[in-house]
Design a protein around this motif. Structure first.
Motif, PDB file in Angstrom:
ATOM      1  N   UNK A 173      16.105   4.771   2.115  1.00  0.00           N
ATOM      2  CA  UNK A 173      16.466   6.089   1.602  1.00  0.00           C
ATOM      3  C   UNK A 173      15.628   6.461   0.381  1.00  0.00           C
ATOM      4  N   UNK A 174      15.169   5.446  -0.354  1.00  0.00           N
ATOM      5  CA  UNK A 174      14.359   5.700  -1.547  1.00  0.00           C
ATOM      6  C   UNK A 174      12.999   6.274  -1.188  1.00  0.00           C
ATOM      7  N   UNK A 175      12.614   6.163   0.092  1.00  0.00           N
ATOM      8  CA  UNK A 175      11.326   6.707   0.512  1.00  0.00           C
ATOM      9  C   UNK A 175      11.295   8.226   0.412  1.00  0.00           C
ATOM     10  N   UNK A 176      12.474   8.834   0.349  1.00  0.00           N
ATOM     11  CA  UNK A 176      12.489  10.284   0.193  1.00  0.00           C
ATOM     12  C   UNK A 176      11.866  10.681  -1.141  1.00  0.00           C
ATOM     13  N   UNK A 221       8.899   6.272  -3.583  1.00  0.00           N
ATOM     14  CA  UNK A 221       8.753   5.242  -4.611  1.00  0.00           C
ATOM     15  C   UNK A 221       8.422   3.906  -3.949  1.00  0.00           C
ATOM     16  N   UNK A 222       7.269   3.332  -4.284  1.00  0.00           N
ATOM     17  CA  UNK A 222       6.848   2.040  -3.759  1.00  0.00           C
ATOM     18  C   UNK A 222       7.044   1.921  -2.245  1.00  0.00           C
ATOM     19  N   UNK A 223       6.479   2.813  -1.450  1.00  0.00           N
ATOM     20  CA  UNK A 223       6.718   2.776  -0.003  1.00  0.00           C
ATOM     21  C   UNK A 223       6.295   1.468   0.650  1.00  0.00           C
ATOM     22  N   UNK A 277       8.832  -1.320  -0.164  1.00  0.00           N
ATOM     23  CA  UNK A 277      10.103  -1.110   0.539  1.00  0.00           C
ATOM     24  C   UNK A 277       9.961  -1.432   2.022  1.00  0.00           C
ATOM     25  N   UNK A 278       8.916  -0.921   2.643  1.00  0.00           N
ATOM     26  CA  UNK A 278       8.721  -1.127   4.081  1.00  0.00           C
ATOM     27  C   UNK A 278       8.485  -2.608   4.398  1.00  0.00           C
ATOM     28  N   UNK A 279       7.623  -3.254   3.609  1.00  0.00           N
ATOM     29  CA  UNK A 279       7.296  -4.664   3.866  1.00  0.00           C
ATOM     30  C   UNK A 279       8.480  -5.582   3.630  1.00  0.00           C
ATOM     31  N   UNK A 280       9.217  -5.374   2.537  1.00  0.00           N
ATOM     32  CA  UNK A 280      10.382  -6.224   2.256  1.00  0.00           C
ATOM     33  C   UNK A 280      11.478  -6.009   3.295  1.00  0.00           C
ATOM     34  N   UNK A 281      11.609  -4.780   3.800  1.00  0.00           N
ATOM     35  CA  UNK A 281      12.583  -4.501   4.864  1.00  0.00           C
ATOM     36  C   UNK A 281      12.232  -5.283   6.122  1.00  0.00           C
ATOM     37  N   UNK A 296       5.036   2.817  10.379  1.00  0.00           N
ATOM     38  CA  UNK A 296       5.312   3.562   9.150  1.00  0.00           C
ATOM     39  C   UNK A 296       4.372   3.126   8.036  1.00  0.00           C
ATOM     40  N   UNK A 297       4.123   1.823   7.962  1.00  0.00           N
ATOM     41  CA  UNK A 297       3.238   1.275   6.940  1.00  0.00           C
ATOM     42  C   UNK A 297       1.818   1.821   7.113  1.00  0.00           C
ATOM     43  N   UNK A 298       1.358   1.879   8.354  1.00  0.00           N
ATOM     44  CA  UNK A 298       0.011   2.400   8.624  1.00  0.00           C
ATOM     45  C   UNK A 298      -0.094   3.862   8.216  1.00  0.00           C
ATOM     46  N   UNK A 299       0.988   4.604   8.442  1.00  0.00           N
ATOM     47  CA  UNK A 299       0.971   6.037   8.136  1.00  0.00           C
ATOM     48  C   UNK A 299       0.990   6.327   6.632  1.00  0.00           C
TER      49      UNK A 299
END
Length: 206
Positions: free
Chosen positions: A108-111, A114-116, A119-123, A155-158
């Protein structure tokens, strides 16, 4: 659930092109909402299994009390062993559910963008660990979590951000923090959810 209602509202927002994630771009927005929707569904699946385990635990507790009253040592040992196993499974599933809640909040913080990458990698890392832990208990989650991680990779690539050592290291630290915190929370919640059965077999006097 509240998160499901929020996601449905966001998904319906595609009709008029207005959602809280619109600034990410259409492709990222669709992928992110799809990931969040799938994680929310997995969390609901785990909640159902937790409810069934709690009901079974209550039944076991009643049988345990009856076995003690009748001084049936064999059944007392059997029920304690079964309850111990159920508690282990309950803790794993409960901890996984809490991890799903944590990573959902992180996404949700991606809205705010912040640090995308972090967030994506740790998820993705947290979900991979959960998949391994639950493989013998809920094998069907294997495919579902793999599908989510594929979406996360997309998502990470984008994001246009290249993976490098600092992101990988920080994501690993963040993942361990999530798992540690959820383990503590799961143990605390399990104490409230499950009936008490002694860890030691009560000595039955003849």
């Amino acid at each position: 659930t509240e998160s499901s209602e929020t996601l449905n509202a966001e998904l319906s927002g595609f009709n008029d092109g207005k959602t809280m994630y619109s600034h990410l771009g259409l492709d990222m927005e669709k992928t992110l909402l799809s990931v969040m929707y799938k994680i929310d569904n997995l969390k609901s699946e785990l909640e159902e299994k937790l409810f069934k385990l709690q009901q079974h635990s209550k039944e076991l507790a009643e049988k345990y009390v009856n076995a003690l009253a009748s001084q049936d040592e064999f059944k007392v040992k059997m029920y304690v062993a079964e309850f111990t196993e159920i508690r282990k499974i309950h803790l794993l599933i409960l901890g996984s559910k809490i991890v799903f809640e944590r990573v959902y909040s992180g996404l949700q913080a991606l809205q705010k963008f912040e640090n995308p990458a972090l967030i994506i990698t740790s998820t993705a890392k947290a979900l991979s660990i959960i998949k391994t832990q639950l493989l013998s208990i809920i094998p069907q989650l294997d495919v579902e979590i793999d599908n989510i991680n594929e979406l996360l990779n997309s998502l990470m690539k984008n994001t246009g951000i290249r993976m490098h050592e600092n992101i990988e290291m920080n994501a690993s630290i963040e993942t361990q923090n999530i798992l540690l915190e959820t383990s503590i929370t799961a143990n605390q919640e399990a104490e409230k959810r499950l009936p008490e059965i002694p860890n030691q077999i009560q000595i039955i006097k003849n």
